[in-house]
Design a protein around this motif. Structure first.
Motif: not given
Length: 249
Positions: A35-39, A144-149, A204-206, A210-212
């Protein structure tokens, strides 16, 4: 009174606790680090100029696609070839498809180019003929994890579920770039498809997942410790009762 701690049952309980608590703390710390890396990545991205506002550069100078080059304006020259529709893509909350056309570059390799978004039911415009120079936002191949694929298989001929070199390897005879571009100015009859941020670069949500997960792992560690104390207290009280002759057993 505490001789029960030397029984095989309690040896197993103690070993489990000694291993479980450090494992939970390690996993919680690892999720917190993610989470800290994403921040940090998000803050760095906020401080940098918008990739779309930077000067366009030749395609090969921006490869491979990474967090620095994703969204940068890339230029390539060649001739359009085979064309596909990428269905089930939304733009402004409307259903439609990306018009994906293969550009055979002057270097010999083929670049997937999203010429724009087409509303469902509209006629697909033909690609410009002859040599063309395209400029568009550079994007990494979809996964395969990209939105809309679209799920693999089941699509009619001429449609493609995922924009990637892997999905095109059996459809295009040329060597395909492991990247694609979306035109800044869509061709006539189409709407431009905005570039997306690279995966893992935003809050984002992901990121909040991580924080959760961090909180969950630390809660698990606390629960293991709580249950150990509870079992210890129960066994201690039972041993005291036996010593005082209060337990018929």
């Amino acid at each position: 009174m505490y001789r029960f701690l030397l029984t095989p049952r309690w040896w197993g309980i103690n070993i489990f606790v000694v291993l479980a608590i450090p494992f939970c703390v390690f996993m919680g710390s690892w999720q917190l680090g993610k989470f800290e890396d994403r921040v940090d990545t998000h803050q760095e991205a906020q401080q940098k100029p918008d990739p779309g506002e930077q000067k366009a550069a030749p395609l090969d100078e921006l490869l491979p696609v990474d967090s620095e080059t994703s969204g940068r304006q890339a230029m390539a020259t060649g001739q359009y070839g085979r064309q596909f529709l990428v269905p089930d893509r939304q733009l402004d909350e409307k259903r439609g498809a990306y018009v994906l056309t293969m550009l055979k570059t002057d270097g010999g390799r083929t670049l997937p180019v999203v010429r724009g978004w087409l509303a469902e039911g509209d006629r697909v415009p033909a690609a410009p003929a002859g040599p063309v120079t395209v400029t568009g936002a550079l994007q990494a191949s979809e996964t395969s994890g990209t939105d809309g694929v679209h799920a693999a298989g089941g699509l009619p001929n001429g449609q493609l579920g995922m924009i990637s070199a892997a999905s095109l390897v059996n459809l295009v005879p040329d060597d395909v770039y492991d990247a694609w571009v979306t035109l800044s100015d869509a061709d006539s009859g189409l709407k431009p498809v905005p570039a997306t941020a690279p995966a893992g670069s935003g809050l984002d949500l992901k990121a909040f997942q991580n924080l959760g997960y961090t909180g969950e792992w630390f809660v698990f560690a606390g629960f293991v410790l709580f249950m150990w104390f509870r079992l210890l207290r129960r066994e201690t009280e039972a041993a005291r009762d036996v010593a005082l002759g209060l337990d018929p057993a």
